[in-house]
Design a protein around this motif. Structure first.
Motif, PDB file in Angstrom:
ATOM      1  N   PHE A  97       0.848  -1.181   0.000  1.00 15.23           N
ATOM      2  CA  PHE A  97       0.000   0.000   0.000  1.00 15.23           C
ATOM      3  C   PHE A  97       0.886   1.234   0.000  1.00 15.23           C
ATOM      4  O   PHE A  97       1.972   1.235   0.593  1.00 15.23           O
ATOM      5  CB  PHE A  97      -0.915   0.029   1.230  1.00 15.23           C
ATOM      6  N   LEU A  98       0.409   2.291  -0.636  1.00 16.38           N
ATOM      7  CA  LEU A  98       1.143   3.544  -0.681  1.00 16.38           C
ATOM      8  C   LEU A  98       0.851   4.330   0.591  1.00 16.38           C
ATOM      9  O   LEU A  98      -0.308   4.596   0.917  1.00 16.38           O
ATOM     10  CB  LEU A  98       0.718   4.350  -1.912  1.00 16.38           C
ATOM     11  N   ASP A  99       1.888   4.674   1.308  1.00 13.64           N
ATOM     12  CA  ASP A  99       1.746   5.493   2.509  1.00 13.64           C
ATOM     13  C   ASP A  99       1.909   6.950   2.091  1.00 13.64           C
ATOM     14  O   ASP A  99       3.005   7.400   1.778  1.00 13.64           O
ATOM     15  CB  ASP A  99       2.802   5.119   3.544  1.00 13.64           C
ATOM     16  N   ASP A 100       0.808   7.657   2.044  1.00 20.78           N
ATOM     17  CA  ASP A 100       0.831   9.034   1.565  1.00 20.78           C
ATOM     18  C   ASP A 100       0.836  10.045   2.714  1.00 20.78           C
ATOM     19  O   ASP A 100       0.377  11.167   2.564  1.00 20.78           O
ATOM     20  CB  ASP A 100      -0.331   9.294   0.617  1.00 20.78           C
ATOM     21  N   THR A 101       1.387   9.678   3.823  1.00 17.38           N
ATOM     22  CA  THR A 101       1.442  10.562   4.982  1.00 17.38           C
ATOM     23  C   THR A 101       2.228  11.831   4.666  1.00 17.38           C
ATOM     24  O   THR A 101       1.821  12.927   5.056  1.00 17.38           O
ATOM     25  CB  THR A 101       2.074   9.841   6.189  1.00 17.38           C
ATOM     26  N   ASN A 102       3.355  11.681   3.946  1.00 22.46           N
ATOM     27  CA  ASN A 102       4.167  12.860   3.615  1.00 22.46           C
ATOM     28  C   ASN A 102       3.389  13.838   2.747  1.00 22.46           C
ATOM     29  O   ASN A 102       3.465  15.054   2.953  1.00 22.46           O
ATOM     30  CB  ASN A 102       5.453  12.444   2.898  1.00 22.46           C
ATOM     31  N   GLU A 103       2.646  13.326   1.778  1.00 22.52           N
ATOM     32  CA  GLU A 103       1.845  14.194   0.925  1.00 22.52           C
ATOM     33  C   GLU A 103       0.764  14.903   1.744  1.00 22.52           C
ATOM     34  O   GLU A 103       0.488  16.082   1.530  1.00 22.52           O
ATOM     35  CB  GLU A 103       1.202  13.387  -0.198  1.00 22.52           C
ATOM     36  N   TYR A 104       0.162  14.189   2.667  1.00 22.60           N
ATOM     37  CA  TYR A 104      -0.869  14.771   3.525  1.00 22.60           C
ATOM     38  C   TYR A 104      -0.275  15.883   4.384  1.00 22.60           C
ATOM     39  O   TYR A 104      -0.873  16.964   4.529  1.00 22.60           O
ATOM     40  CB  TYR A 104      -1.495  13.680   4.397  1.00 22.60           C
ATOM     41  N   VAL A 105       0.903  15.658   4.949  1.00 24.83           N
ATOM     42  CA  VAL A 105       1.561  16.658   5.786  1.00 24.83           C
ATOM     43  C   VAL A 105       1.884  17.904   4.959  1.00 24.83           C
ATOM     44  O   VAL A 105       1.665  19.037   5.409  1.00 24.83           O
ATOM     45  CB  VAL A 105       2.837  16.076   6.441  1.00 24.83           C
ATOM     46  N   GLU A 106       2.399  17.707   3.741  1.00 23.11           N
ATOM     47  CA  GLU A 106       2.702  18.848   2.877  1.00 23.11           C
ATOM     48  C   GLU A 106       1.436  19.636   2.547  1.00 23.11           C
ATOM     49  O   GLU A 106       1.442  20.869   2.545  1.00 23.11           O
ATOM     50  CB  GLU A 106       3.370  18.367   1.589  1.00 23.11           C
TER      51      GLU A 106
END
Length: 123
Positions: A97-106
């Motif tokens: 699964f793609l962990d998009d936490t960094n994109e969410y934080v940005e």
């Protein structure tokens, strides 16, 4: 949702560490130019399925890289099995699964910056 047992957590930690090393050494074959980080591993209670969350850095095509990794899941599972053969009876099926936490934080940082730039209204 129940919490993971100590056994699940230990096994997930082993898988996370070994997959991290595997992606560090051979990740360029599956995602050229990207730096792949295994951010989290969740294991089912029977240890048969491992849900692996990956984060991609230095790439603009994370979804394409993820699709490429998913297409090589059996090869990655085989290489993982060679590493953990002395620690586990079975090698779990890997689901990526793609962990998009960094994109969410940005995204949230951008929203907060926009809010802070707006003029304040007198109270």
């Amino acid at each position: 949702m129940s919490t993971e047992s100590k056994r699940q957590q230990r096994f997930a930690g082993v898988i996370q560490q070994d997959l991290g090393e595997l992606f560090q050494r051979e990740g360029k074959a599956w995602a050229p130019g990207a730096f792949i980080t295994v951010t989290r591993v969740r294991v089912t209670p029977d240890l048969a399925i491992a849900r692996v969350y990956l984060s991609f850095l230095n790439t603009k095509q994370a979804k394409e890289d993820m699709a490429h990794i998913k297409s090589h899941a059996n090869e990655i599972r085989y290489k993982l099995g060679a590493r953990i053969k002395n620690q586990a009876r079975i090698v779990p099926h890997l689901e990526f699964f793609l962990d998009d936490t960094n994109e969410y934080v940005e995204h949230m940082d951008k929203l907060f910056d926009e809010i802070s730039k707006e003029p304040r209204q007198p109270e």
